[in-house]
Motif scaffolding. Structure first.
Motif, mmCIF file in Angstrom:
data_model
loop_
_atom_site.group_PDB
_atom_site.id
_atom_site.type_symbol
_atom_site.label_atom_id
_atom_site.label_comp_id
_atom_site.label_asym_id
_atom_site.label_seq_id
_atom_site.Cartn_x
_atom_site.Cartn_y
_atom_site.Cartn_z
ATOM 1 N N SER A 17 36.461 25.560 -27.111
ATOM 2 C CA SER A 17 37.225 26.772 -27.558
ATOM 3 C C SER A 17 36.885 27.449 -28.890
ATOM 4 O O SER A 17 36.000 27.073 -29.493
ATOM 5 C CB SER A 17 38.944 26.142 -27.860
ATOM 6 O OG SER A 17 38.515 25.322 -29.144
ATOM 7 N N GLY A 43 46.437 16.745 -31.121
ATOM 8 C CA GLY A 43 46.338 18.064 -30.551
ATOM 9 C C GLY A 43 44.996 18.656 -30.179
ATOM 10 O O GLY A 43 44.699 19.603 -30.569
ATOM 11 N N PRO A 46 41.426 21.680 -25.756
ATOM 12 C CA PRO A 46 40.606 21.175 -24.948
ATOM 13 C C PRO A 46 39.198 20.322 -25.560
ATOM 14 O O PRO A 46 38.739 19.713 -24.925
ATOM 15 C CB PRO A 46 39.924 22.364 -24.185
ATOM 16 C CG PRO A 46 39.977 23.438 -25.171
ATOM 17 C CD PRO A 46 41.409 23.097 -26.030
ATOM 18 N N GLY A 47 39.249 20.599 -26.848
ATOM 19 C CA GLY A 47 37.993 19.740 -27.522
ATOM 20 C C GLY A 47 37.213 20.449 -28.618
ATOM 21 O O GLY A 47 36.416 19.814 -29.003
ATOM 22 N N GLY A 48 37.529 21.595 -28.788
ATOM 23 C CA GLY A 48 36.677 22.411 -29.953
ATOM 24 C C GLY A 48 36.466 21.808 -31.159
ATOM 25 O O GLY A 48 35.286 21.726 -31.613
ATOM 26 N N TRP A 49 37.525 21.260 -31.797
ATOM 27 C CA TRP A 49 37.648 20.741 -32.951
ATOM 28 C C TRP A 49 36.861 19.542 -32.865
ATOM 29 O O TRP A 49 36.118 18.956 -33.775
ATOM 30 C CB TRP A 49 39.046 20.312 -33.608
ATOM 31 C CG TRP A 49 39.700 21.691 -34.241
ATOM 32 C CD1 TRP A 49 39.284 22.830 -34.076
ATOM 33 C CD2 TRP A 49 40.729 21.748 -35.309
ATOM 34 N NE1 TRP A 49 40.151 23.862 -34.785
ATOM 35 C CE2 TRP A 49 40.852 23.047 -35.794
ATOM 36 C CE3 TRP A 49 41.159 20.512 -35.801
ATOM 37 C CZ2 TRP A 49 42.031 23.246 -36.786
ATOM 38 C CZ3 TRP A 49 42.006 21.120 -37.011
ATOM 39 C CH2 TRP A 49 42.468 22.335 -37.281
ATOM 40 N N ASP A 67 45.625 13.846 -27.367
ATOM 41 C CA ASP A 67 46.558 15.112 -26.860
ATOM 42 C C ASP A 67 47.277 14.466 -25.764
ATOM 43 O O ASP A 67 46.917 13.327 -25.178
ATOM 44 C CB ASP A 67 45.580 16.089 -26.460
ATOM 45 C CG ASP A 67 46.394 17.479 -26.490
ATOM 46 O OD1 ASP A 67 46.053 18.284 -27.348
ATOM 47 O OD2 ASP A 67 47.358 17.709 -25.761
ATOM 48 N N SER A 69 48.204 16.422 -23.560
ATOM 49 C CA SER A 69 47.453 16.867 -22.185
ATOM 50 C C SER A 69 46.144 16.552 -22.017
ATOM 51 O O SER A 69 45.613 15.777 -23.023
ATOM 52 C CB SER A 69 47.294 18.530 -22.516
ATOM 53 O OG SER A 69 48.431 19.119 -22.784
ATOM 54 N N ASP A 85 51.077 11.471 -26.618
ATOM 55 C CA ASP A 85 52.025 12.099 -27.493
ATOM 56 C C ASP A 85 51.912 11.609 -28.868
ATOM 57 O O ASP A 85 52.197 10.593 -29.360
ATOM 58 C CB ASP A 85 53.310 12.336 -26.678
ATOM 59 C CG ASP A 85 54.221 13.365 -27.461
ATOM 60 O OD1 ASP A 85 54.318 13.477 -28.582
ATOM 61 O OD2 ASP A 85 54.920 14.066 -26.574
ATOM 62 N N ILE A 86 51.681 12.657 -29.725
ATOM 63 C CA ILE A 86 51.827 12.314 -31.415
ATOM 64 C C ILE A 86 53.248 11.492 -31.715
ATOM 65 O O ILE A 86 53.102 11.127 -32.819
ATOM 66 C CB ILE A 86 51.131 13.291 -32.114
ATOM 67 C CG1 ILE A 86 52.092 14.345 -32.318
ATOM 68 C CG2 ILE A 86 49.900 13.674 -31.651
ATOM 69 C CD1 ILE A 86 51.864 15.387 -33.710
ATOM 70 N N ASP A 108 45.530 20.291 -35.183
ATOM 71 C CA ASP A 108 45.485 21.882 -34.721
ATOM 72 C C ASP A 108 46.791 21.668 -33.579
ATOM 73 O O ASP A 108 46.840 22.775 -32.893
ATOM 74 C CB ASP A 108 44.424 22.033 -34.017
ATOM 75 C CG ASP A 108 44.268 23.573 -34.017
ATOM 76 O OD1 ASP A 108 44.791 24.386 -34.570
ATOM 77 O OD2 ASP A 108 43.428 24.089 -32.961
ATOM 78 N N SER A 110 49.970 22.518 -31.710
ATOM 79 C CA SER A 110 50.826 23.646 -31.703
ATOM 80 C C SER A 110 51.760 23.578 -30.254
ATOM 81 O O SER A 110 51.277 23.055 -29.322
ATOM 82 C CB SER A 110 50.393 24.933 -31.972
ATOM 83 O OG SER A 110 49.331 25.237 -31.018
HETATM 84 C C1 LIG Z 1 45.684 24.873 -30.065
HETATM 85 S S1 LIG Z 1 45.622 23.672 -29.237
HETATM 86 C C2 LIG Z 1 44.457 22.407 -29.767
HETATM 87 C C3 LIG Z 1 43.188 23.267 -29.807
HETATM 88 C C4 LIG Z 1 42.090 22.190 -30.027
HETATM 89 N N1 LIG Z 1 42.018 21.976 -31.952
HETATM 90 C C5 LIG Z 1 40.677 22.743 -29.975
HETATM 91 O O1 LIG Z 1 39.864 23.078 -30.896
HETATM 92 O O2 LIG Z 1 40.086 22.943 -28.641
HETATM 93 C C6 LIG Z 1 46.989 22.771 -29.566
HETATM 94 C C7 LIG Z 1 47.291 21.265 -28.844
HETATM 95 O O3 LIG Z 1 48.343 20.784 -29.166
HETATM 96 C C8 LIG Z 1 48.822 19.881 -28.295
HETATM 97 N N2 LIG Z 1 50.067 19.313 -28.568
HETATM 98 C C9 LIG Z 1 51.230 20.014 -28.973
HETATM 99 N N3 LIG Z 1 52.299 18.965 -29.041
HETATM 100 C C10 LIG Z 1 51.522 17.877 -28.768
HETATM 101 C C11 LIG Z 1 52.208 16.544 -29.011
HETATM 102 N N4 LIG Z 1 53.461 16.151 -29.175
HETATM 103 N N5 LIG Z 1 51.453 15.469 -28.960
HETATM 104 C C12 LIG Z 1 49.947 15.514 -28.619
HETATM 105 N N6 LIG Z 1 49.704 16.927 -28.257
HETATM 106 C C13 LIG Z 1 50.319 17.844 -28.633
HETATM 107 C C14 LIG Z 1 48.701 20.584 -26.964
HETATM 108 O O4 LIG Z 1 48.922 19.854 -25.815
HETATM 109 C C15 LIG Z 1 47.580 21.676 -27.307
HETATM 110 O O5 LIG Z 1 46.504 21.004 -26.413
#
Ligand SMILES: C[S@@+](CC[C@H](N)C(=O)[O-])C[C@H]1O[C@@H](n2cnc3c(N)ncnc32)[C@H](O)[C@@H]1O
Length: 205
Positions: A17, A43, A46-49, A67, A69, A85-86, A108, A110
């Motif tokens: 990402s 969060g 997809p895994g960039g961080w 995550d 997802s 889920d966090i 990260d 959101s």
């Molecule tokens: C902006 S993306 C993260 C991008 C990631 N840091 C990267 O670099 O690829 C935000 C992520 O927060 C996750 N998210 C939102 N609410 C969440 C929760 N309650 N528990 C776990 N993950 C959550 C979403 O599923 C999403 O994948």
């Protein structure tokens, strides 16, 4: 356009990402990551961080990528994936039993953006508060915290809460973050759980 630049850069460097560059720029500004650290990435999909953290800490460190997802497997051997889920109450126990406390917790997280700013801001703040609460279970003394927030009415209150646990707190909008986006990142350095005794009941979940 800037977004195209970072999108292309992410593709050419094999990052999942464009968000990767936000974490790299935060680290370039504050020199946070060290070799051999354990990092919890909330969060993470997809895994960039996660990729950036994995490279910064090296092969003897560990990143726990979490995550709700799906996160597809990484080639890096120092990454563990937890599909959770966090907000799951058992998350601290699951992490502590398998990995112990971490040197850094990064979030990260959101929500899916609805376009209703006050609703999005309020969900974002509650995710950030959950991430901050998790530092109290999962961070070693002197650990660090990096967390996404949306600029809005609750930001200053959140910064006050951060100051209760971190000796240094900073707000930073990295160049890779789109100017039109309300997102901003808070950085907490030198975690110190001064409120420890008053939190015992809260911790026994
Ligand atoms: C902006 S993306 C993260 C991008 C990631 N840091 C990267 O670099 O690829 C935000 C992520 O927060 C996750 N998210 C939102 N609410 C969440 C929760 N309650 N528990 C776990 N993950 C959550 C979403 O599923 C999403 O994948």
């Amino acid at each position: 356009m800037k977004e195209d630049f970072y999108y292309q850069q992410a593709r050419s460097k094999g990052y999942r990402s464009r968000a990767s560059f936000k974490l790299l720029q935060i680290n370039n500004k504050f020199s946070i990551f060290r070799k051999d650290q354990t990092i919890i990435d909330l969060g993470a999909s997809p895994g960039g961080w996660t990729q950036v953290a994995s490279h910064l800490i090296g092969g003897n460190g560990k990143v726990i990528a979490i995550d709700k997802s799906y996160i597809s497997p990484f080639k890096e051997k120092n990454i563990e994936i937890l599909n959770k889920d966090i907000l799951n109450r058992n998350l601290p126990t699951i992490i502590l039993e398998s990995y112990g406390k971490a040197d850094g917790l990064i979030s990260d997280c959101s929500p899916n953006i609805t376009g209703d700013f006050s609703r999005d801001h309020s969900i974002q703040i509650s995710l950030a508060r959950r991430a901050l609460a998790l530092t109290q279970y999962l961070l070693k003394d002197d650990g660090f915290f990096i967390c996404k927030l949306f600029q809005g009415s609750e930001l200053q209150e959140f910064m006050k809460e951060m100051k209760e646990y971190f000796e240094k707190t900073k707000l930073h909008k990295p160049a890779a973050s789109r100017k039109k986006s309300a997102e901003i990142y808070v950085v907490g350095l030198k975690y110190n759980d001064r409120k420890d005794s008053s939190k015992e009941t809260e911790k026994s979940e």
